[in-house]
Design an enzyme around this catalytic site. Structure first.
Site, short mmCIF file in Angstrom:
data_model
loop_
_atom_site.label_atom_id
_atom_site.label_comp_id
_atom_site.label_asym_id
_atom_site.label_seq_id
_atom_site.Cartn_x
_atom_site.Cartn_y
_atom_site.Cartn_z
N HIS A 283 4.27 -0.82 3.31
CA HIS A 283 3.47 0.40 3.19
C HIS A 283 4.44 1.53 2.85
CE1 HIS A 283 0.01 3.03 3.92
NE2 HIS A 283 0.80 3.81 4.64
N GLU B 295 1.11 5.60 1.07
CA GLU B 295 0.57 6.75 1.81
C GLU B 295 0.75 8.05 1.03
OE1 GLU B 295 1.22 7.27 6.17
OE2 GLU B 295 2.17 9.16 5.54
N LYS C 203 -4.04 -1.00 21.97
CA LYS C 203 -4.73 -0.70 20.70
C LYS C 203 -5.25 -1.97 20.04
CE LYS C 203 -1.24 1.89 19.09
NZ LYS C 203 -0.47 2.87 18.27
N GLN D 146 6.07 2.97 11.90
CA GLN D 146 6.92 4.11 11.58
C GLN D 146 8.04 3.60 10.67
OE1 GLN D 146 7.99 7.11 10.97
NE2 GLN D 146 7.82 7.94 13.04
N PHE E 152 12.76 14.90 9.43
CA PHE E 152 11.68 13.98 9.81
C PHE E 152 12.14 13.06 10.94
CE2 PHE E 152 9.61 13.92 5.32
CZ PHE E 152 9.03 15.15 5.58
N SER F 234 0.83 -1.20 0.00
CA SER F 234 0.00 0.00 0.00
C SER F 234 0.87 1.25 0.00
CB SER F 234 -0.93 -0.02 1.22
OG SER F 234 -0.18 -0.24 2.41
N HIS G 174 8.07 4.68 20.28
CA HIS G 174 7.65 6.08 20.17
C HIS G 174 8.43 6.92 21.18
CE1 HIS G 174 5.15 9.66 20.15
NE2 HIS G 174 4.50 9.18 19.10
N ARG H 95 -3.55 8.59 17.37
CA ARG H 95 -3.76 9.63 18.37
C ARG H 95 -3.60 11.01 17.75
NH1 ARG H 95 0.38 11.26 23.05
NH2 ARG H 95 1.25 12.25 21.19
#
Length: 287
Positions: A264, A14, A163, A174, A214, A12, A147, A103
């Site tokens: 992805h 983004e 989750k 990520q 980033f 996929s 994270h 979130r």
């Protein structure tokens, strides 16, 4: 929780909503090129509130109008349950059946406090399930290098498990450039009973300055040897792209060979880097 075994890999892409009409026209061209190789779906990032949110809707509306399978991102920080329900009803009525539930970032000026009626992505997932049942397949975020706001890997894994227990069907990571971080994260998930498909997020390397910015913001590590090589190329954009392509191609091959349930691609609204990787990897194409 569903098993990761015996599933067809999902590939996929983004996108992010452009800020201008000119950017939207460029994006349409990029989507048409990428769509020619047949990704499973395109995800579209989400801007909270105002014109940014409207651009998200505009991009999703165009994709749906083209008959392209679309997975909107939905961030919950700063939103009320009524706002989220209204957006979800819109997506349901458009025939959308996949979401990326996040979130989101804390709004500036909140002093670090919570804003809106949701605190965590797990609460958003629970709310979607309570209001819409199984209408949507829900993807959530995962962090192989954990994270930065979680404090440590164990706590981050605990949040991720919340989750999944709330009703997530799958996860997208990520981006990262160390395959061992991904495989180590999968092993940790297995140890705590999490076995949903966790698809690696892949960031093509085309611009070192942008990538470093980033990564500094997100906590995604650029391995020292990669950073040094990229720094050494200076302003030689062609060498950066060529080296970056080989690095990411090798990473993708390692992930696929190791059993990752798909890839992805974070396209940054550019078709060429994704297309080069897709074709070099021999990923499935229509016809």
């Amino acid at each position: 929780m569903s098993s990761t075994t015996h599933q067809t890999p999902v590939y996929s892409v983004e996108l992010f909503p452009p800020k201008t009409a000119q950017g939207m026209e460029k994006l349409k061209g990029a989507i048409e090129r990428i769509n020619s190789v047949g990704p499973e779906y395109f995800s579209v990032t989400y801007g909270a509130g105002g014109s940014t949110r409207e651009r998200t809707f505009e991009t999703i509306d165009w994709l749906c109008g083209q008959g392209i399978d679309t997975a909107p991102h939905l961030a919950c920080i700063g939103s009320t349950r009524a706002e989220v329900k209204s957006i979800l009803e819109r997506y349901r009525d458009q025939g959308i059946r996949r979401l990326v539930a996040l979130r989101g970032d804390m709004p500036s000026g909140t002093g670090g406090g919570h804003s809106g009626e949701f605190r965590y992505a797990s609460e958003l997932v629970s709310y979607i399930r309570s209001q819409f049942g199984d209408v949507f397949s829900i993807e959530v975020a995962a962090y192989p290098e954990y994270h930065p706001q979680a404090g440590n890997p164990a706590r981050d894994l605990e949040y991720f498990k919340h989750k999944v227990e709330a009703g997530a069907d799958g996860a997208i990571t990520q981006y990262f450039y160390n395959a061992d971080a991904y495989f180590g994260f999968i092993e940790s998930c297995c140890r705590v009973g999490v076995d949903i498909p966790i698809v690696p997020g892949i960031m093509p390397i085309t611009n070192f300055t942008q990538l470093a910015r980033f990564s500094d913001a997100s906590g995604a590590e650029i391995p020292r040897w990669i950073r040094r090589r990229l720094e050494g190329y200076g302003d030689d954009a062609e060498s950066i792209r060529a080296f970056g392509h080989e690095v990411v191609l090798t990473l993708c091959r390692h992930l696929i060979e190791g059993g990752a349930p798909g890839l992805h691609f974070y396209s940054m609204n550019q078709s060429d880097p994704v297309m080069r990787l897709w074709e070099a990897l021999g990923l499935p194409q229509p016809g």
